[in-house]
Design an enzyme around this catalytic site. Structure first.
Site, PDB file in Angstrom:
ATOM      1  N   TRP A   1       0.870  -1.184   0.000  1.00  0.00           N
ATOM      2  CA  TRP A   1       0.000   0.000   0.000  1.00  0.00           C
ATOM      3  C   TRP A   1       0.903   1.230   0.000  1.00  0.00           C
ATOM      4  CZ3 TRP A   1      -1.620   2.699   4.952  1.00  0.00           C
ATOM      5  CH2 TRP A   1      -2.527   3.728   4.705  1.00  0.00           C
TER       6      TRP A   1
ATOM      7  N   ASP B   1      -0.508  -5.345   9.532  1.00  0.00           N
ATOM      8  CA  ASP B   1      -1.447  -4.295   9.149  1.00  0.00           C
ATOM      9  C   ASP B   1      -2.741  -5.008   8.764  1.00  0.00           C
ATOM     10  OD1 ASP B   1      -2.921  -2.276   8.061  1.00  0.00           O
ATOM     11  OD2 ASP B   1      -1.460  -1.672   6.548  1.00  0.00           O
TER      12      ASP B   1
ATOM     13  N   LYS C   1     -13.043  -0.310   6.214  1.00  0.00           N
ATOM     14  CA  LYS C   1     -13.665  -1.141   5.174  1.00  0.00           C
ATOM     15  C   LYS C   1     -14.739  -2.057   5.749  1.00  0.00           C
ATOM     16  CE  LYS C   1      -9.884   0.366   3.243  1.00  0.00           C
ATOM     17  NZ  LYS C   1      -9.461   0.883   1.992  1.00  0.00           N
TER      18      LYS C   1
HETATM   19  N1  PGU Z   1      -3.463  -0.401   5.453  1.00  0.00           N
HETATM   20  C1  PGU Z   1      -3.804  -0.845   4.236  1.00  0.00           C
HETATM   21  C2  PGU Z   1      -3.146  -2.065   3.711  1.00  0.00           C
HETATM   22  C3  PGU Z   1      -4.773  -0.158   3.485  1.00  0.00           C
HETATM   23  O1  PGU Z   1      -5.087  -0.612   2.299  1.00  0.00           O
HETATM   24  C4  PGU Z   1      -5.359   1.004   4.015  1.00  0.00           C
HETATM   25  C5  PGU Z   1      -6.360   1.785   3.236  1.00  0.00           C
HETATM   26  C6  PGU Z   1      -4.983   1.389   5.304  1.00  0.00           C
HETATM   27  C7  PGU Z   1      -4.030   0.671   5.991  1.00  0.00           C
HETATM   28  C8  PGU Z   1      -5.516   2.591   5.983  1.00  0.00           C
HETATM   29  O2  PGU Z   1      -6.844   2.717   6.067  1.00  0.00           O
HETATM   30  P1  PGU Z   1      -7.545   3.726   7.047  1.00  0.00           P
HETATM   31  O3  PGU Z   1      -8.625   4.359   6.259  1.00  0.00           O
HETATM   32  O4  PGU Z   1      -6.544   4.686   7.530  1.00  0.00           O
HETATM   33  O5  PGU Z   1      -8.079   2.899   8.127  1.00  0.00           O
HETATM   34  N2  PGU Z   1      -6.162   1.812   1.889  1.00  0.00           N
HETATM   35  C9  PGU Z   1      -7.217   2.195   0.980  1.00  0.00           C
HETATM   36  C10 PGU Z   1      -7.847   3.545   1.319  1.00  0.00           C
HETATM   37  C11 PGU Z   1      -7.309   4.766   0.703  1.00  0.00           C
HETATM   38  C12 PGU Z   1      -6.003   5.180   1.304  1.00  0.00           C
HETATM   39  O6  PGU Z   1      -5.008   5.035   0.599  1.00  0.00           O
HETATM   40  O7  PGU Z   1      -5.972   5.647   2.458  1.00  0.00           O
HETATM   41  C13 PGU Z   1      -6.708   2.053  -0.437  1.00  0.00           C
HETATM   42  O8  PGU Z   1      -7.454   2.379  -1.337  1.00  0.00           O
HETATM   43  O9  PGU Z   1      -5.602   1.568  -0.631  1.00  0.00           O
END
Ligand code: PGU
Length: 579
Positions: free
Chosen positions: A307, A388, A424
Site C-alpha cells: 500500500w 497491518d 472497510k
Molecule cells: N493499510 C492498508 C493495507 C490499506 O489498504 C489502508 C487503506 C490502510 C491501511 C488505511 O486505512 P484507514 O482508512 O486509515 O483505516 N487503503 C485504501 C484507502 C485509501 C487510502 O489510501 O488511504 C486504499 O485504497 O488503498
C-alpha cells in the site's frame, strides 16, 4: 519574506552579494583597462551616479558580505537558491525612470512564476536594476516613499546594503508570502485519483482507484447495522466529552477480541496493550513513532509492492525501511522463496510488516502453510512481526478466518504489533476508527508499552474521536447487531466476489489472444492487481475514463456487474495496444 540582491552587473545571474563582490574584484584585477575603456566606463557610470558620489578608491571599505535585512532568512536554502537564479523582471513604470533605463534594456523579462505572480516583486526588481540611481528614484517614488524605509505601501522593503566601486549592491526584501519556499506537492497516488475522477465529466467514468465499497448502483454504502447503532446512540443522548488518551475502553476490549478471538488467553492474561487510534493509518503512524523512539537502530521490512502510504508513514516517522520480495510478475502470484530469503537476510531484530489478509495491492495472500514458514523465519531471526489488518472480514467474509495469520503468530508466543482499521469492514472510512495492539510477553511489559504509546499519542492528536468507537463497541457488544454486521460483511465480500468472477468471464470471452486471466480469480479482497503498467493504466483513464492507481491496481469494490464488460474492453485494449 523574499530577498533579492543585485549589483550593477545586471542581466547576469544574480549571485550572493559577497560572491558577487569577489567576482567583480577579480575580474577588474585581471583585465588591463586602457585609457579609452576608462573614459567609456566613466561616461557610463556618470549616467547612473546621479545622487551618490563615488567614493575615492583609497577610502573603499574592504569587502564583506552584505548584512541581511531584519527578519531575513539568508540561511534558508530556498532563499539562497532563488537569489542565485532569478532573472530580473522589468517593471515598465519604474524602468523608464531616469537611470534605470540603460541597464534595464539589457535584461530579459523574467518568465519566473514567482515574479509574474507578484507584481510588487517586479517593482522591487526594477528598482534594483537602476543601481545607485535607484535610491534617487525610489526616494522620489510615490509608491515606495523612499529607500531604506522600513515598509512601503506595496508591502516592499527596500534597503541599500552595500556600496562599492560606485556600484550599489541592493538587497530587496519583498513581502510576498512566507510560503514561497513551499513547493506544490504531487497529488496522492490513491486519494488523488478520486479528485481526478470527480473532475471528469464523462458519463462512462468509473472510479476503481480508492478501496471503498460501493453498492451495485455504485453508490457509497452505510451499513444498516451502523445506522442502527447510531440511532441507539442518539436515543441514549451520548455526550461528546473527551475520551482518555487510550480511547474508549469498550472499543479497546471489543477490538482486541475481534482480532485475537474473545477467548484468547493473551487477553485474559493482560498481555495486550491496545490503544484506540486514528484508523489504520494513524495506528500505523503511532507504531512507527514508537519504533523510531525505542528501536532507533531497527529497520522495517515492507513487501514489494505494498500500500503506497506505508512508505510515507515510515519516511515521516524517520524509520528506515527496505523491501522484501512479494509479488512475482511471471506467475502473477507470491514470490514465496524471495520473500523468505529477504526476511532471512535482514538484520536481526528488524520489524517485518505483513498484511494480515487481502494484501494490498496484489490481493495475493500466503497459504496457511506459508504463514507457518514465515513465522519460523521471523522467530529464528528475532524479528518483530508487525501486522497491518485493514480488511478483516473483507477477504473471506469471515472475521475469524481473516485473523488467521495474526492468531498464528500470537499462538506461538511471539510479541506482535497489529494495526487495525474499521474503514472497510464497517464502512467507517471517515470516522477514523482503528487501533494499535501490541501483544507482549508479560503484563507489566504491556503496561509499559501502553504508557509510552499514550505518551506518543498525546502531543500528536491528544485523544481519538468517540463516535466511530461507540459504533464499533455497540455493534460488537450486542449479539444481535454483531450477527447483522457479519451478514452485511458477507454480503459486501460476496458482491466483490461476484464482480471478480464476472470480470474474469468477460475478459476470457472477449480476449481472443489466449491470455490466461485466471489470476484475477486467485486474488482476494477488494482489489485486483491487473499487471497493467503505468502507460496502460494511463490509457485506461485517458481513453476509457476508468480511474485506477498507476500500479495497475483496480478496486473491485467500485465495480458493478453491469460495468464488467466495459472494464474488460478497456483492459484488453490497454493490455494489447499500449506498451
Ligand atoms: N493499510 C492498508 C493495507 C490499506 O489498504 C489502508 C487503506 C490502510 C491501511 C488505511 O486505512 P484507514 O482508512 O486509515 O483505516 N487503503 C485504501 C484507502 C485509501 C487510502 O489510501 O488511504 C486504499 O485504497 O488503498
Amino acid at each position: 519574506m523574499y530577498y533579492w540582491s543585485v549589483g550593477t552587473h545586471l542581466g547576469q545571474n544574480p549571485v550572493a552579494p559577497h560572491q558577487k563582490h569577489q567576482g567583480l574584484k577579480q575580474k577588474e584585477k585581471k583585465l588591463p583597462v586602457c585609457a579609452s575603456q576608462k573614459r567609456k566606463r566613466k561616461r557610463k557610470n556618470s549616467q547612473f551616479v546621479t545622487e551618490t558620489p563615488r567614493p575615492a578608491p583609497s577610502t573603499r571599505s574592504p569587502p564583506r558580505p552584505a548584512a541581511p535585512l531584519p527578519s531575513a532568512r539568508p540561511s534558508s536554502p530556498h532563499s539562497r537558491k532563488r537569489r542565485a537564479s532569478y532573472p530580473i523582471l522589468i517593471s515598465p513604470p519604474f524602468f523608464s525612470a531616469a537611470a534605470g533605463q540603460r541597464h534595464a534594456t539589457r535584461l530579459t523579462p523574467a518568465s519566473d512564476p514567482l515574479l509574474t505572480r507578484h507584481p510588487e516583486m517586479a517593482t522591487a526588481a526594477a528598482f534594483s536594476v537602476s543601481s545607485p540611481a535607484a535610491s534617487a528614484v525610489a526616494a522620489r517614488s510615490k509608491v515606495f516613499g523612499g529607500v531604506n524605509q522600513a515598509r512601503t505601501r506595496t508591502g516592499c522593503r527596500v534597503g541599500i546594503t552595500r556600496k562599492n566601486f560606485g556600484r550599489v549592491m541592493m538587497a530587496l526584501a519583498v513581502d510576498v508570502s512566507r510560503f514561497e519556499g513551499v513547493p506544490m506537492a504531487p497529488p496522492d497516488p490513491i486519494l488523488g485519483v478520486s479528485e481526478a475522477f470527480k473532475a471528469d465529466k464523462s458519463e462512462l467514468k468509473l472510479n476503481l482507484g480508492v478501496g471503498a465499497y460501493r453498492t451495485e448502483e455504485l453508490q457509497p454504502y452505510v451499513l444498516n447495522v451502523v445506522k442502527k447503532a447510531e440511532n441507539l446512540m442518539l436515543e441514549k443522548g451520548e455526550n461528546k466529552e473527551y475520551l482518555p488518551i487510550e480511547g474508549l475502553a469498550a472499543f479497546n476490549k471489543a477490538t482486541a477480541e475481534l482480532l485475537l478471538g474473545a477467548d484468547n488467553p493473551v487477553i485474559n492474561q493482560g498481555l495486550v496493550a491496545t490503544l484506540q487510534s486514528l484508523s489504520g493509518t494513524g495506528s500505523l503512524r503511532l507504531a512507527a513513532a514508537f519504533i523510531q523512539r525505542y528501536f532507533p537502530e531497527a529497520k522495517v521490512l515492507i513487501s514489494s509492492p505494498t500500500w503506497g502510504n506505508h512508505k510515507n508513514i515510515f519516511n515521516d516517522a524517520r524509520v528506515p525501511w527496505s523491501e522484501y520480495r512479494y509479488y512475482d510478475p511471471k506467475t502473477v502470484g507470491l514470490d514465496f522463496e524471495g520473500m523468505i530469503a529477504d526476511i532471512e537476510a535482514a538484520p536481526e531484530g528488524s520489524f517485518v510488516l505483513l498484511h494480515g489478509c487481502a494484501h494490498n495491492p496484489t490481493g495475493i495472500d500466503p497459504t496457511p502453510e506459508q504463514w507457518e514458514k514465515i513465522a519460523d523465519v521471523i522467530q529464528e531471526k528475532k524479528h518483530m512481526p508487525f501486522f497491518d489488518v485493514a480488511y478483516q472480514g473483507f477477504a473471506s467474509g469471515s472475521l475469524d478466518e481473516d485473523a488467521f495469520s495474526v492468531r498464528l503468530f500470537v499462538k506461538r508466543g511471539m510479541e506482535v504489533f497489529v494495526a487495525q482499521s474499521y474503514s472497510k469492514n464497517l464502512g467507517l472510512y471517515s470516522e477514523r476508527v482503528g487501533a494499535i495492539n501490541v501483544v507482549c510477553s508479560a503484563p507489566e511489559v504491556a503496561d509499559r508499552v501502553k504508557s509510552q504509546l499514550k505518551r506518543l499519542a498525546r502531543p500528536m492528536y491528544s485523544n481519538p474521536p468517540i463516535h466511530g468507537a461507540k459504533i464499533v463497541a455497540n455493534v460488537v457488544g450486542d449479539p444481535t447487531m454483531f450477527g447483522e454486521w457479519k451478514q452485511e460483511m458477507e454480503l459486501m465480500a460476496g458482491r466483490i466476489k461476484n464482480v471478480r468472477q464476472k470480470l474474469y468471464d468477460s475478459l476470457s470471452a472477449k480476449d481472443k489472444s489466449g491470455k490466461d486471466w485466471s489470476f484475477i480469480l486467485r486474488q482476494i479482497g477488494m482489489f485486483s492487481y491487473t499487471g497493467l503498467n503505468k502507460a496502460q493504466s494511463d490509457n485506461m483513464t485517458d481513453k476509457w475514463h476508468i480511474y485506477m492507481t498507476k500500479d495497475g491496481r483496480i478496486s473491485l469494490a467500485g465495480l458493478s456487474l453491469a460495468k464488467c464488460d466495459y472494464l474488460a474492453d478497456a483492459i484488453i485494449d490497454s493490455f494489447h495496444n499500449v506498451n
